[in-house]
Design an enzyme around this catalytic site. Structure first.
Site, PDB file in Angstrom:
ATOM      1  N   CYS A  79     -13.703  -2.495  -0.972  1.00  0.00           N
ATOM      2  CA  CYS A  79     -12.305  -3.072  -0.910  1.00  0.00           C
ATOM      3  C   CYS A  79     -12.550  -4.585  -0.502  1.00  0.00           C
ATOM      4  O   CYS A  79     -13.196  -4.656   0.476  1.00  0.00           O
ATOM      5  CB  CYS A  79     -11.437  -2.280  -0.097  1.00  0.00           C
ATOM      6  SG  CYS A  79      -9.731  -3.067  -0.093  1.00  0.00           S
ATOM      7  N   CYS A  82     -10.441  -4.571   2.796  1.00  0.00           N
ATOM      8  CA  CYS A  82     -10.534  -4.059   4.125  1.00  0.00           C
ATOM      9  C   CYS A  82     -12.037  -3.551   4.195  1.00  0.00           C
ATOM     10  O   CYS A  82     -12.528  -2.713   5.271  1.00  0.00           O
ATOM     11  CB  CYS A  82      -9.735  -2.736   4.355  1.00  0.00           C
ATOM     12  SG  CYS A  82     -10.085  -1.433   3.213  1.00  0.00           S
ATOM     13  N   CYS A 127      -7.015   1.707  -2.594  1.00  0.00           N
ATOM     14  CA  CYS A 127      -7.911   2.044  -1.538  1.00  0.00           C
ATOM     15  C   CYS A 127      -7.213   2.752  -0.736  1.00  0.00           C
ATOM     16  O   CYS A 127      -6.061   2.576  -0.188  1.00  0.00           O
ATOM     17  CB  CYS A 127      -8.269   0.603  -0.911  1.00  0.00           C
ATOM     18  SG  CYS A 127      -9.120   0.664   0.587  1.00  0.00           S
ATOM     19  N   CYS A 130      -6.374   0.717   3.017  1.00  0.00           N
ATOM     20  CA  CYS A 130      -5.413  -0.415   3.167  1.00  0.00           C
ATOM     21  C   CYS A 130      -4.411  -0.377   1.982  1.00  0.00           C
ATOM     22  O   CYS A 130      -3.234  -0.885   2.192  1.00  0.00           O
ATOM     23  CB  CYS A 130      -6.233  -1.741   3.041  1.00  0.00           C
ATOM     24  SG  CYS A 130      -6.868  -2.262   1.526  1.00  0.00           S
ATOM     25  N   CYS A 150     -11.163   1.592 -14.182  1.00  0.00           N
ATOM     26  CA  CYS A 150     -11.297   0.231 -14.717  1.00  0.00           C
ATOM     27  C   CYS A 150     -10.348  -0.584 -13.475  1.00  0.00           C
ATOM     28  O   CYS A 150      -9.444  -0.623 -13.228  1.00  0.00           O
ATOM     29  CB  CYS A 150     -10.243   0.320 -15.958  1.00  0.00           C
ATOM     30  SG  CYS A 150     -10.201  -1.572 -17.025  1.00  0.00           S
TER      31      CYS A 150
END
Length: 162
Positions: A79, A82, A127, A130, A150
């Site tokens: 991510c 984070c 995510c 976060c 995707c």
């Protein structure tokens, strides 16, 4: 007669019990992910305008614009907000859609939700740490899993393995 009924009841009780050792292990793994919460101003200060639009406002980057699209090195896609590991390079494939695509996630690090923003049901990915918007998952992927995750490249950071 009562003895047979008692034995039958005990057997039925044992057969109806589910083993939870694996579920407990998975739940423990998920609990170890500390949630990251920041104010909107903090996210704006940390992220580029494109990352902020994608991760915090559920935007979509232009197709074929991501620097991560053609990376073929081994590594981890995390991510961008984070640093939580989300996808492995070994699960990346060329989908032809213009966005990095993967046939599976790193289990427990990606959360799923449903959105109807464009008029029909889609599975949205976030995510799990976060809450940043990543992209969507579709059921037209390769035979390995049948899934095509995707993902907006702006939502990811690539770290090559040594």
């Amino acid at each position: 007669m009562y003895k047979k009924l008692l034995i039958l009841s005990v057997v039925a009780l044992f057969l109806s019990c589910k083993g939870n050792s694996q579920k407990t292990k998975e739940a423990t793994k998920k609990q170890t992910l500390a949630k990251v919460e920041k104010t909107d101003a903090e996210w704006k200060a940390q992220l580029t305008p494109l990352q902020y639009n994608v991760l915090r406002k559920a935007g979509t980057e232009r197709a074929f614009s991501s620097e991560l699209l053609n990376i073929k090195e081994k590594g981890i896609y995390s991510c961008a907000a984070c640093n939580t590991p989300l996808f492995k390079s070994e699960h990346k494939f060329k989908s032809g859609t213009g966005w990095p695509s993967f046939d599976r996630t790193i289990e427990g690090n990606v959360a799923f939700d449903v959105d109807y923003k464009i008029g029909y049901k889609r599975t949205e990915e976030h995510c799990a740490v976060c809450g940043g918007h990543l992209g969507h998952v579709f059921n037209d992927g390769p035979k390995t899993t049948g899934e095509r995750h995707c993902i907006n490249g702006a939502a990811l950071k690539f770290t090559p393995t040594k």
